[in-house]
Design an enzyme around this catalytic site. Structure first.
Site, PDB file in Angstrom:
ATOM      1  N   GLY B  26       0.856  -1.183   0.000  1.00 21.09           N
ATOM      2  CA  GLY B  26       0.000   0.000   0.000  1.00 21.09           C
ATOM      3  C   GLY B  26       0.887   1.226   0.000  1.00 21.09           C
ATOM      4  O   GLY B  26       2.008   1.181   0.494  1.00 21.09           O
ATOM      5  N   TYR B  27       0.375   2.310  -0.545  1.00 14.92           N
ATOM      6  CA  TYR B  27       1.180   3.523  -0.720  1.00 14.92           C
ATOM      7  C   TYR B  27       0.756   4.626   0.247  1.00 14.92           C
ATOM      8  O   TYR B  27      -0.412   4.977   0.320  1.00 14.92           O
ATOM      9  CB  TYR B  27       1.073   4.008  -2.171  1.00 14.92           C
TER      10      TYR B  27
END
Lengths: 152, 152
Positions: B26-27
């Site tokens: 995830g960013y």
């Protein structure tokens, strides 16, 4: 919810003897889609991620170890700032006075945090607080670290 | 320097028995000024920061503890992907075959890493490798996590 007001401090009061911390911070990423900041405050090494902007901003802060901090810190070159934060009591409030160093030398900014918008509005600025810069993007730490001092 | 080629895999070979890891990433931030990614690969929890783009990209990866990971992970909602990475040997090389899940179900991408550009150019694609998508931004993990599968 965090309600803050921020003021320039053209002529700081006596800060000798105030509780104070050296703060160095650098940005791994900035911008509306996500901001990730490293901060060293005394011996604490923190990574803070913020999402969104304004009132709906979500934020998480975690401690990271010295080696991880040092490795990530390399990537913040050109996006760092250094300041000394002094905490002055004002009745039951705390006034944080940030004295910037390095490229931002000469800049002094005070922040006061309130429990509600009513309380923030009712606040009578102390006489040494100068121009109010609440919400002025030029005085966000993220802006100061990446673009330097505002032209005034 | 890392030289990679990337291919779509329309009809994957038998992946049963291949060395494989579940990867969730995830960013926290994306974009040219800095990308910060969280990745869970098996039991490892990693935070990776990247700076710049293309050949001059700098990168640092650190391990973080489970509690810190979980708190930061909340901020990646809507910018996540899940894939199973299989590693197939090809002579002295490794071919990584990423089988995406969730919103990206149906997408399979293979990556091969080379020691030099000469070696990369000389590579004869295996017969199950489809269209080459090296350098195609639509197939960056960052793009896939934030914008979903490409329209094709």
């Amino acid at each position: 919810m965090e309600v803050e007001r921020k003021f320039l401090v053209p002529d700081p009061p006596d800060l000798e003897g105030a509780e104070a911390d050296e703060i160095e911070q650098g940005y791994l990423a900035t911008g509306a889609d996500g901001e990730v900041r490293l901060r060293r405050k005394g011996d604490a090494r923190l990574l803070t991620a913020k999402l969104g902007a304004g009132l709906s901003r979500q934020e998480e802060e975690v401690e990271i170890d010295r080696d991880s901090f040092d490795r990530l810190w390399q990537l913040t070159e050109g996006r760092r700032l250094h300041k000394r934060r002094h905490v002055l009591p004002d009745g039951n409030r705390r006034v944080e006075v940030d004295v910037y160093e390095g490229d931002l030398d000469g800049l002094v900014v005070a922040e006061i945090e309130f429990d509600s918008e009513e309380e923030a509005r009712a606040f009578e600025p102390l006489d040494w607080l100068g121009e109010e810069v609440t919400g002025d993007e030029r005085y966000l730490n993220e802006t100061l670290a990446t673009r330097g001092p505002p032209d005034r």
